[in-house]
Write an enzyme that holds these catalytic residues in place. Sequence first.
Site, PDB file in Angstrom:
ATOM      1  N   LYS A  24      -2.230  -1.535  -3.932  1.00  0.00           N
ATOM      2  CA  LYS A  24      -3.099  -0.365  -3.838  1.00  0.00           C
ATOM      3  C   LYS A  24      -2.276   0.897  -3.895  1.00  0.00           C
ATOM      4  O   LYS A  24      -1.283   0.977  -3.173  1.00  0.00           O
ATOM      5  CB  LYS A  24      -3.843  -0.463  -2.502  1.00  0.00           C
ATOM      6  N   LYS A  42       0.852  -1.180   0.000  1.00  0.00           N
ATOM      7  CA  LYS A  42       0.000   0.000   0.000  1.00  0.00           C
ATOM      8  C   LYS A  42       0.888   1.230   0.000  1.00  0.00           C
ATOM      9  O   LYS A  42       1.688   1.441   0.915  1.00  0.00           O
ATOM     10  CB  LYS A  42      -0.889  -0.018   1.247  1.00  0.00           C
TER      11      LYS A  42
HETATM   12  C1  PBG Z   1      -7.531   2.958   5.579  1.00  0.00           C
HETATM   13  C2  PBG Z   1      -7.766   2.922   4.129  1.00  0.00           C
HETATM   14  C3  PBG Z   1      -7.598   3.934   3.169  1.00  0.00           C
HETATM   15  C4  PBG Z   1      -8.086   3.420   1.967  1.00  0.00           C
HETATM   16  C5  PBG Z   1      -8.488   2.122   2.216  1.00  0.00           C
HETATM   17  N1  PBG Z   1      -8.259   1.821   3.549  1.00  0.00           N
HETATM   18  C6  PBG Z   1      -7.147   5.325   3.300  1.00  0.00           C
HETATM   19  C7  PBG Z   1      -5.781   5.672   3.683  1.00  0.00           C
HETATM   20  O1  PBG Z   1      -4.895   4.835   3.863  1.00  0.00           O
HETATM   21  O2  PBG Z   1      -5.582   6.872   3.850  1.00  0.00           O
HETATM   22  C8  PBG Z   1      -8.161   4.163   0.668  1.00  0.00           C
HETATM   23  C9  PBG Z   1      -9.200   3.667  -0.269  1.00  0.00           C
HETATM   24  C10 PBG Z   1      -9.542   4.585  -1.362  1.00  0.00           C
HETATM   25  O3  PBG Z   1      -8.933   5.649  -1.567  1.00  0.00           O
HETATM   26  O4  PBG Z   1     -10.492   4.254  -2.091  1.00  0.00           O
HETATM   27  N2  PBG Z   1      -6.225   3.095   5.988  1.00  0.00           N
END
Ligand code: PBG
Length: 323
Positions: free
Chosen positions: A253, A200
């Site tokens: 992601k 991520k």
């Molecule tokens: C929680 C999380 C996030 C997303 C999914 N789980 C946000 C972040 O890390 O700031 C983002 C999903 C999206 O942008 O559609 N940590």
Amino acid sequence: MSDLVFRPRRLRRNESIRALVRETEVKASQLILPLFVVPGSGIKKEIASLPGVFHLSADRAVDAAKQAADKGLGGIILFGIPERKDAEGSSAWDPKGPVAQSIVAIKKAVPHLVVITDVCMCEYTNHGHCGVLEKDRNGELQVNNDATLTLLQKEALCHAEAGADIVAPSDMMDGRIGSIRATLDNKGFDQVAILSYAIKYASAFYGPFRDAAQSAPSEGDRRGYQMDPANRREAMRELMLDIEQGADMVMVKPALPYLDIVSDVRDAVDVPVVAYQVSGEYAMIKHAAAAGALDEEAAMRESLTAIKRAGADLIITYFANYF
Ligand code: PBG
């Protein structure tokens, strides 16, 4: 007469021939729909930053879940917006909170629909960071890794107790997969799978989500725990650590700006690979289409096809409903 031997256009002449030789297909059963659940009942409120996506109370989430099941979607993933936020994010393991309540209601109404939950602290902490916040010796804000693991264990357990099929930790703390796996196993949930947000990135494309989940950090950013977008080799390291700790499925992601990573992951492991077409990717298409700059349906299909072609088995997408 020409001396051309290969004429690739022969296989593009009409849609029947193109369909015959098409290498990649996007099917509803490979798509996972995100749902944002809130306390209360009878609530269905469109999220300003994400046109076509709603804040739903548990009863209305059931309607969305039924619809997802009718469409034959692969599953849903739940994100919770709690009533109260505090420094340690204690609503994250509240069995009366919107996520737990929605799981129970959805499992009762559509037992066969796969229910995944996002496991992270940022929606629940008043500072918006993904764990326990403290200042290091230099006065810089840091999320305390090991203290956060305990909170994630409680949150994952709460979701499993409510009936989640799969928990998906998105916090990027080191060691979270192993510690969540141990907790679930100890409490009799050895059949609850873990979908790790293994790779991520600290991405600007989460902008609309943070508005939707009211989870933007009040101070600082997430670069102390999420990955640097410049790094490709490091992704393999994150991937292998999570596999070793027992991740059943792994995620990359965001998706479209990171297709090289999706492809690397596909080549490196045999577990199912999930890509998350995040809020910013969705919003870009929606807003560009609304401005008349592109064809929404075509851009949606092309982007999802590209993500599959790179090697994703499954895609989490706000477009899942459009199938
Ligand atoms: C929680 C999380 C996030 C997303 C999914 N789980 C946000 C972040 O890390 O700031 C983002 C999903 C999206 O942008 O559609 N940590």
